[in-house]
Design an enzyme around this catalytic site. Structure first.
Site, PDB file in Angstrom:
ATOM      1  N   HIS A   1       9.090  -8.905  -1.082  1.00  0.00           N
ATOM      2  CA  HIS A   1       8.654  -8.278  -1.401  1.00  0.00           C
ATOM      3  C   HIS A   1       7.511  -7.676   0.241  1.00  0.00           C
ATOM      4  O   HIS A   1       6.891  -7.132   0.424  1.00  0.00           O
ATOM      5  CB  HIS A   1       7.344  -7.074  -2.204  1.00  0.00           C
ATOM      6  CG  HIS A   1       7.802  -5.631  -2.613  1.00  0.00           C
ATOM      7  ND1 HIS A   1       7.878  -5.400  -0.970  1.00  0.00           N
ATOM      8  CD2 HIS A   1       7.456  -4.672  -3.099  1.00  0.00           C
ATOM      9  CE1 HIS A   1       7.676  -3.870  -1.320  1.00  0.00           C
ATOM     10  NE2 HIS A   1       7.223  -3.260  -2.560  1.00  0.00           N
TER      11      HIS A   1
ATOM     12  N   ASP B   1      10.909  -4.079   2.483  1.00  0.00           N
ATOM     13  CA  ASP B   1      10.358  -3.130   1.233  1.00  0.00           C
ATOM     14  C   ASP B   1      11.584  -2.680   0.712  1.00  0.00           C
ATOM     15  O   ASP B   1      12.765  -2.343   1.202  1.00  0.00           O
ATOM     16  CB  ASP B   1       9.925  -2.035   2.517  1.00  0.00           C
ATOM     17  CG  ASP B   1       8.812  -2.212   2.881  1.00  0.00           C
ATOM     18  OD1 ASP B   1       8.025  -2.766   2.500  1.00  0.00           O
ATOM     19  OD2 ASP B   1       8.228  -1.136   3.783  1.00  0.00           O
TER      20      ASP B   1
END
Length: 461
Positions: A435, A439
């Site tokens: 992450h 995204d």
């Protein structure tokens, strides 16, 4: 004259290796190219063949020792030196008992066809020169000739036990069948018929019919051997297990792991695979689901190149090459051979490459280059029945795809004429992604694209 056995150079960046196991004892006769010892490096585990035929006269580095490249680890002398060398290092009682037990088991399973005491006691002669036999005349292909042309003792054992040597997976150079190979084969139960392939197959399922019986259940962890009265046994981690542990902990500490799971309909691919599996088998290739998965992943990576990247604290490296690593579970650990430039291969070429990498991983024939340079990884926890897993990212990559088991289930199918329930071949895909860079929306878009390609089933065979 003694011949030095040295620690080989297993790659440009490899400066040393650890001796995992000696496959021969001092005083044992060895053939040229017969496996002599096993070594572990930062990249791979490998069997090292004997450079010459003769007798192992001296072992200079014991199991567990880490020695630099080109260091002498053993010496091999001529056959005449066997009697003088044998007393130099008697095998340990546990090893001797294991050897005796193995010989006794082989004798019990095939009492009427065991090799004669005279043949078993004599050292196995070097493979060349050999007189041509009727069997040699029947060999047509180079691969068959390499498998069939084993030592006279191996052929004698095969003949007395009614075994076709060409059906045994040899561990010698170019698939040569050694004495250990055929003795191991004789200890296996003979299946009445080959079992059907599991759905959800990958490189782990591409196992030849002559593989060990335990391959039907997958890799097996050896049970600890407790001494009488011993309730706790402490054993050091293997080099490979230490590397795996270090790499996995480092990955969890480095990446911000997030996962997303998609359900994928494999019905169209399953139909396509069943239509072509026989024609592929005729060309010596086992057609599994993995080549289709890899092709769908490649298309997804082209559209979302951020998943085909690697990163450190300050930089992102985008890769033009699509090098897909495919995890292979082994008895002694886990390894990820890499399918280089996978986008250049069709389904047939990809099937061959995946089968080859998986088999060489299990037989310790991989080179360091085979496990380097990966840009994206696929692992298949579903091959043994799991619905899905949430794998750990293979650093410094930024994503890894987990493939669950492909199972037939009743599902609701939506059409323009209404909904209906049908039996479909379904599978869960899980994507673990970093992450810090990726995204959730991008990860889901990638997965949706992979899903749509597989469900369309439009692959060129």
């Amino acid at each position: 004259m003694a011949h030095d056995v040295v620690m080989p150079q297993m790659g440009e960046s490899i400066a040393e290796g650890t001796i995992s196991k000696w496959l021969k004892n001092v005083g044992d006769s060895v053939e040229r190219d017969e496996p002599l010892l096993e070594i572990s490096t930062d990249k791979v585990d490998a069997e090292i063949p004997s450079p010459v035929a003769g007798v192992l006269t001296e072992i200079l580095a014991k199991e567990g020792d880490t020695v630099p490249v080109n260091a002498v680890v053993a010496r091999i002398g001529g056959a005449g030196e066997s009697e003088a060398a044998a007393p130099a290092a008697e095998p340990e009682p546990e090893q001797q008992a294991a050897d005796d037990s193995m010989k006794q088991e082989v004798a019990q399973e095939a009492p009427a066809a065991a090799p004669t005491a005279e043949a078993a006691a004599s050292p196995e002669p070097a493979p060349s020169p050999e007189p041509r036999s009727d069997d040699d005349e029947k060999v047509t292909s180079l691969d068959e000739r390499r498998r069939t042309r084993s030592s006279p003792l191996v052929r004698k054992i095969a003949q007395e036990n009614d075994v076709d040597i060409s059906q045994i997976e040899g561990t010698g150079i170019s698939g040569r069948v050694t004495k250990n190979d055929i003795l191991d084969f004789l200890q296996q139960p003979r299946p009445a018929a080959s079992a059907p392939a599991q759905a959800g197959g990958n490189a782990e399922q591409a196992r030849p019919a002559a593989a060990s019986a335990k391959s039907d259940r997958g890799p097996q962890t050896a049970a600890p051997q407790f001494a009488p009265g011993e309730n706790v046994r402490i054993e050091p981690l293997s080099v490979m297990r230490k590397k795996i542990a270090k790499h996995m902990v480092m990955s969890k500490q480095t990446s911000a792991h997030v996962a997303t799971v998609f359900e994928v309909d494999f019905t169209a691919v399953d139909k396509l695979r069943r239509q072509h599996k026989d024609s592929y088998a005729e060309r010596g290739v086992k057609l599994t689901f993995m080549p289709f998965i890899v092709q769908a992943v490649i298309a997804g990576l082209r559209e979302f190149p951020v998943l085909n990247a690697s990163m450190d604290e300050n930089n992102v490296t985008y890769h033009r090459d699509l090098n897909v690593g495919i995890a292979v579970a082994l008895d002694w650990g886990l390894i990820v051979p890499v399918l280089k430039r996978a986008d250049e291969l069709n389904i047939l070429g990809m099937s061959r490459a995946i089968n080859d990498l998986g088999e060489r991983a299990r037989t310790k024939k991989l080179s360091p280059d085979d496990v380097q340079g990966g840009t994206f990884t696929i692992t298949n926890p579903g091959v043994y029945g799991g619905l899905f897993g949430l794998p750990i990212i293979n650093q410094p990559q930024v994503a890894i795809l987990g493939v669950g088991g492909i199972k037939k289930r009743p599902v609701v199918v939506e059409t323009k004429d209404g909904d209906f329930i049908a039996i479909r071949s379904m599978c869960y895909f899980s994507l673990s992604f970093d992450h810090r860079l990726i995204d959730g929306a991008v990860a889901d878009q990638f997965m949706a694209r992979v899903k749509s390609i597989i469900e369309a089933g439009q692959f060129t065979m």
